[in-house]
Design an enzyme around this catalytic site. Structure first.
Site, mmCIF file in Angstrom:
data_model
loop_
_atom_site.group_PDB
_atom_site.id
_atom_site.type_symbol
_atom_site.label_atom_id
_atom_site.label_comp_id
_atom_site.label_asym_id
_atom_site.label_seq_id
_atom_site.Cartn_x
_atom_site.Cartn_y
_atom_site.Cartn_z
ATOM 1 N N ASP A 46 -0.596 -8.778 -5.005
ATOM 2 C CA ASP A 46 0.033 -9.380 -3.721
ATOM 3 C C ASP A 46 -0.999 -10.404 -3.414
ATOM 4 O OD1 ASP A 46 1.240 -9.011 -0.888
ATOM 5 O OD2 ASP A 46 -0.760 -8.450 -0.336
ATOM 6 N N CYS A 102 4.245 -8.416 -2.975
ATOM 7 C CA CYS A 102 4.253 -9.412 -2.103
ATOM 8 C C CYS A 102 5.575 -9.861 -1.670
ATOM 9 C CB CYS A 102 3.516 -10.757 -2.369
ATOM 10 S SG CYS A 102 3.424 -11.950 -1.044
ATOM 11 N N GLU A 151 -3.834 -6.456 10.151
ATOM 12 C CA GLU A 151 -5.296 -6.491 9.586
ATOM 13 C C GLU A 151 -6.337 -6.190 10.394
ATOM 14 O OE1 GLU A 151 -6.124 -9.682 6.837
ATOM 15 O OE2 GLU A 151 -4.200 -9.317 5.804
HETATM 16 N N1 DGL Z 1 2.020 -10.098 1.369
HETATM 17 C C1 DGL Z 1 2.814 -11.077 2.286
HETATM 18 C C2 DGL Z 1 4.133 -10.652 2.132
HETATM 19 O O1 DGL Z 1 4.446 -9.512 2.042
HETATM 20 C C3 DGL Z 1 2.227 -10.928 3.631
HETATM 21 C C4 DGL Z 1 0.887 -11.921 3.945
HETATM 22 C C5 DGL Z 1 0.937 -13.274 3.401
HETATM 23 O O2 DGL Z 1 1.469 -14.135 4.161
HETATM 24 O O3 DGL Z 1 0.349 -13.490 2.398
HETATM 25 O O4 DGL Z 1 4.943 -11.429 2.348
#
Ligand code: DGL
Length: 270
Positions: free
Chosen positions: A15, A78, A157
Site C-alpha cells: 500500500d 492500495c 489517520e
Molecule cells: N491507500 C490509498 C488508496 O487506497 C489512500 C491513501 C493515499 O492516497 O495514498 O487509494
C-alpha cells in the site's frame, strides 16, 4: 506463463502507507495460516494525489521488492495503485497480482437491487474511472456515480472517525448520493472502512457498504486455492511489516487500522 511458487512462500501485500493494513486485517482473518509480508510506502504517500506515471513507477519498484522476498502472490491493497498500475505490475511479475477493483466491483453488482452504485475513493482512483470501467465491463446496465472524498484519509489517520467534524464532512461529500438513489456504495480507498459508522449514520442503513479490501481478501483465498498454493501449515502464519519511513504516530495509526499491535517492523530502502 506464471510460475507457481511453493505453497509455503509468503503472500506479499503493499500500500502507499499503513491504510492497507485494513486489507491485511481481512487477509489475516480469512487466511490465518498464510505467511504475509506487508510493505507500506510511508516515505512517498499519499498516492491519491500523485500522477498516474509516478504511482506506476512506485508500484513497480515495490512489486520487485516483494518478488525478491519470494512471494507467491502480490496483493495491491492500495486502491489508487490498483486503479492505474495493475497491468504494468502483471508485466513485471512472475506470480499472480491481485488488486481491489475487480473484487469490489463484482461484490457491488451482486448486491445492488436498483442498479445504482456509488463509488468513493481518492482523486487518483476516481479520475482513473477504474471502478466505473470495471463495473461496466461486467454489467453494461449499471449507473455508477463517483466522488473523491480526499479528507476521509486524514480523518481516519487522525482517529477523527466518529465525531461531529467527521459527520459534517461525510454529509458534505455523501448527501448527493441520497438524491441519486444509490443502494450500494463501494468504499474504494484503504482508509474508508475506518469511517464505516459515520458513513452509515449519514447515508442510512439501507445503503449497503462494500469494503473492497475485504472482497480482495476473499479473492486471494479463491486464487490460492485455484493455484493449489494455500499454505498447508497448521500453525498461525508469520506476519512481517516493512515501511519506507517511520511515520509519526506509526504505532497508534497502525493499531487502529489493523486492530492489533505490530511487532515486527523494518524500515527499508527500495
Ligand atoms: N491507500 C490509498 C488508496 O487506497 C489512500 C491513501 C493515499 O492516497 O495514498 O487509494
Amino acid at each position: 506463463m506464471k510460475k507457481n511458487k511453493s505453497p509455503r512462500s509468503p503472500v506479499g501485500v503493499f500500500d502507499s502507507g499503513i491504510g492497507g493494513l485494513t486489507v491485511a486485517k481481512s487477509l489475516f482473518e480469512i487466511l490465518p495460516n498464510e505467511n504475509i509480508i506487508y510493505l507500506g510506502d510511508t516515505a512517498r504517500l499519499p498516492y491519491g494525489t500523485k500522477s498516474k506515471e509516478t504511482v506506476i513507477r512506485y508500484s513497480v519498484e515495490i512489486t520487485k521488492f516483494l518478488l525478491n522476498k519470494n512471494v507467491k502472490m502480490v496483493v495491491v491493497a492500495c486502491n489508487t495503485a490498483s486503479s492505474v498500475a495493475l497491468q504494468y505490475l502483471r508485466k513485471v511479475s512472475s506470480v499472480p497480482v491481485v488488486g481491489v477493483i475487480k473484487p469490489g466491483s463484482r461484490a457491488a453488482i451482486a448486491l445492488t437491487k436498483n442498479c445504482n452504485i456509488g463509488v468513493i475513493g481518492t482523486l487518483g482512483t476516481i479520475q482513473s474511472f477504474a471502478y466505473k470501467t470495471q463495473i461496466h465491463k461486467y454489467e453494461r446496465d449499471m449507473n455508477v456515480f463517483s466522488k473523491a472524498c480526499s479528507l476521509f484519509v486524514q480523518l481516519a489517520e487522525d482517529g477523527w472517525t466518529d465525531n461531529k467534524i467527521a459527520e459534517l464532512i461525510a454529509e458534505e461529500y455523501l448527501n448527493e448520493f441520497k438524491k441519486l438513489k444509490i443502494d450500494t456504495l463501494i468504499l474504494g480507498c484503504t482508509h474508508y472502512p475506518i469511517l464505516k459508522n459515520t458513513i452509515t449514520k449519514v447515508l442510512g442503513k439501507k445503503i449497503q457498504l462494500i469494503d473492497s479490501g475485504e472482497e480482495a481478501a476473499k479473492e486471494v483465498k479463491r486464487l490460492l486455492e485455484q493455484h493449489h498454493i494455500l499454505n498447508p501449515q497448521k500453525r498461525p502464519g508469520r506476519h512481517k511489516f516493512y515501511v519506507t519511513d517511520f511515520q509519526k504516530k506509526f504505532k497508534e495509526i497502525s493499531e487502529r487500522f489493523l486492530g492489533q499491535p505490530i511487532h515486527d517492523v523494518k524500515k527499508v530502502k527500495l
